[in-house]
Design a protein around this motif. Sequence first.
Motif, PDB file in Angstrom:
ATOM      1  N   ARG A 154       0.867  -1.189   0.000  1.00 49.43           N
ATOM      2  CA  ARG A 154       0.000   0.000   0.000  1.00 49.43           C
ATOM      3  C   ARG A 154       0.900   1.234   0.000  1.00 49.43           C
ATOM      4  NH1 ARG A 154      -5.350  -1.096   2.214  1.00 49.43           N
ATOM      5  NH2 ARG A 154      -5.570  -3.329   2.598  1.00 49.43           N
ATOM      6  N   TRP A 155       0.376   2.346  -0.516  1.00 51.68           N
ATOM      7  CA  TRP A 155       1.236   3.514  -0.729  1.00 51.68           C
ATOM      8  C   TRP A 155       0.612   4.811  -0.225  1.00 51.68           C
ATOM      9  CZ3 TRP A 155       6.163   3.029  -2.484  1.00 51.68           C
ATOM     10  CH2 TRP A 155       6.509   1.799  -3.070  1.00 51.68           C
TER      11      TRP A 155
ATOM     12  N   ALA B  46       0.990   8.771  -1.288  1.00 52.45           N
ATOM     13  CA  ALA B  46       1.494   9.575  -2.411  1.00 52.45           C
ATOM     14  C   ALA B  46       1.461  11.056  -2.067  1.00 52.45           C
ATOM     15  CB  ALA B  46       0.675   9.307  -3.672  1.00 52.45           C
TER      16      ALA B  46
ATOM     17  N   ARG C  75       3.117  12.560  -7.491  1.00 52.12           N
ATOM     18  CA  ARG C  75       2.266  11.380  -7.652  1.00 52.12           C
ATOM     19  C   ARG C  75       2.369  10.852  -9.092  1.00 52.12           C
ATOM     20  NH1 ARG C  75      -1.525  13.455  -4.955  1.00 52.12           N
ATOM     21  NH2 ARG C  75      -2.930  14.205  -6.563  1.00 52.12           N
TER      22      ARG C  75
ATOM     23  N   VAL D 258       3.601   7.069 -10.069  1.00 49.99           N
ATOM     24  CA  VAL D 258       2.790   6.139 -10.867  1.00 49.99           C
ATOM     25  C   VAL D 258       3.548   5.740 -12.132  1.00 49.99           C
ATOM     26  CG1 VAL D 258       0.654   5.918 -12.213  1.00 49.99           C
ATOM     27  CG2 VAL D 258       0.600   6.979  -9.945  1.00 49.99           C
TER      28      VAL D 258
ATOM     29  N   PRO E 182       0.291   0.948  -8.709  1.00 48.18           N
ATOM     30  CA  PRO E 182       0.332   0.983  -7.242  1.00 48.18           C
ATOM     31  C   PRO E 182      -1.051   1.175  -6.616  1.00 48.18           C
ATOM     32  CG  PRO E 182       0.999   3.105  -8.121  1.00 48.18           C
ATOM     33  CD  PRO E 182       0.824   2.198  -9.302  1.00 48.18           C
ATOM     34  N   ARG E 183      -1.208   0.605  -5.446  1.00 46.84           N
ATOM     35  CA  ARG E 183      -2.431   0.846  -4.666  1.00 46.84           C
ATOM     36  C   ARG E 183      -2.167   2.028  -3.748  1.00 46.84           C
ATOM     37  NH1 ARG E 183      -5.795  -3.329  -0.700  1.00 46.84           N
ATOM     38  NH2 ARG E 183      -7.113  -1.729   0.242  1.00 46.84           N
ATOM     39  N   ILE E 184      -2.715   3.181  -4.108  1.00 48.89           N
ATOM     40  CA  ILE E 184      -2.508   4.411  -3.334  1.00 48.89           C
ATOM     41  C   ILE E 184      -3.687   4.586  -2.389  1.00 48.89           C
ATOM     42  CG2 ILE E 184      -2.236   6.914  -3.441  1.00 48.89           C
ATOM     43  CD1 ILE E 184      -1.025   6.553  -6.227  1.00 48.89           C
ATOM     44  N   ASP E 185      -3.424   4.441  -1.106  1.00 45.76           N
ATOM     45  CA  ASP E 185      -4.484   4.572  -0.105  1.00 45.76           C
ATOM     46  C   ASP E 185      -4.629   5.998   0.409  1.00 45.76           C
ATOM     47  OD1 ASP E 185      -5.002   1.917  -0.353  1.00 45.76           O
ATOM     48  OD2 ASP E 185      -4.231   1.318   1.599  1.00 45.76           O
TER      49      ASP E 185
ATOM     50  N   THR F  33      -3.269  10.237  -0.069  1.00 42.41           N
ATOM     51  CA  THR F  33      -2.535  11.283  -0.782  1.00 42.41           C
ATOM     52  C   THR F  33      -2.519  12.543   0.074  1.00 42.41           C
ATOM     53  OG1 THR F  33      -4.507  12.085  -1.951  1.00 42.41           O
ATOM     54  CG2 THR F  33      -3.189  10.398  -3.045  1.00 42.41           C
TER      55      THR F  33
ATOM     56  N   ALA G 209       6.195   5.115   0.868  1.00 46.51           N
ATOM     57  CA  ALA G 209       6.181   6.335   0.058  1.00 46.51           C
ATOM     58  C   ALA G 209       7.477   6.435  -0.730  1.00 46.51           C
ATOM     59  CB  ALA G 209       6.006   7.570   0.938  1.00 46.51           C
TER      60      ALA G 209
END
Length: 334
Positions: A226-227, A229, A235, A239, A249-252, A254, A272
């Motif tokens: 999980r990321w 960003a 960002r 990506v 990526p799975r961005i949870d 920002t 990150a």
Amino acid sequence: MRFSHHHESTIKCKPCFTCASQTSAYTSAMLDTQKLLTFAAVVRLGSFAAAARELGYTQPGVSQQMKALERELKTTLFSREGRGLKLSEQGEVLASRAESLITDLRATEERVAAVARLKEARVRVCAFPSANATLIPSAISRLRARHLGIEIELFEAEPPESLDGLESGEYDVVVAFRYDDQPVPDIGDSVVSIELIDEPMVLMLWDDHPLARRKQIELAELRDERWVAGCVRCRHEFVSACAVAGFEPRIDITTDDNLAVQSYVVAGLGLAMMPRMTQSFVKHPKLRTRPLLPERHRHVTATVLRSQRQKPAVLRVLESLREAAESMALAVHT
């Protein structure tokens, strides 16, 4: 040094307005800039009353300004159509040019003001947030130690907005950045950029993460993580790097706040990918940073107007920025 925000100033010059199709009507006329601003507001909002509310005038005041403008141009700009206003043919010509004229006038005023500022050793420096947290304080400290007469006004913005502000005369020195896969901005011949830092991206992870003991990490190994960003441009770079590594990526989470990124990582909410500059203000004892492979870089530059590059105050600022950048690079490596 003082910190301030830029405010648009009142334009006091009276530029000449000419139109090839209306030469006989306009060539001898001088447009009052305030009336031009009012005219643009009337056209945009559709009525004298709406323009008056926006500009803080009375409706009769706006009406008087428009009548005076018509007298100056020796033509009719508006006609009544029921309860509304309709532009005349001459009014359409002026309306088609008004906004660009106002923009040019503001840019000209800012350029003139910039020359006056630099003669007084006042320099407006605009930088992006992480540079303001690391590079800029060191540079200003060096500047103060040697050149006490130089006054710095500090602003914060990211490219391309900051570079637009440079060209309009709003700023004198802009510290900006770009990533490897982003094209060099087309900034034209009127400005010149000096590279300050070429920094690799690093991985941020918490201290008991399974990979925390590794000296460097392949990005492709992190496809299931999980990321967290950062800013829009950061960002996009992240990506893009993941796409090259073969995954999305799975961005949870920002956030534009660099310290918040660290907090989320330390809390175990995601990894990150950040520029190495952020290592200079790592605050969490449980945060770890590791080199990423393949390397991707962020290029930090100082950009100035070519016409002002040799101004003594600008030269001193650039010199201090270069020294601070060199010192920071050495500190990160040691």
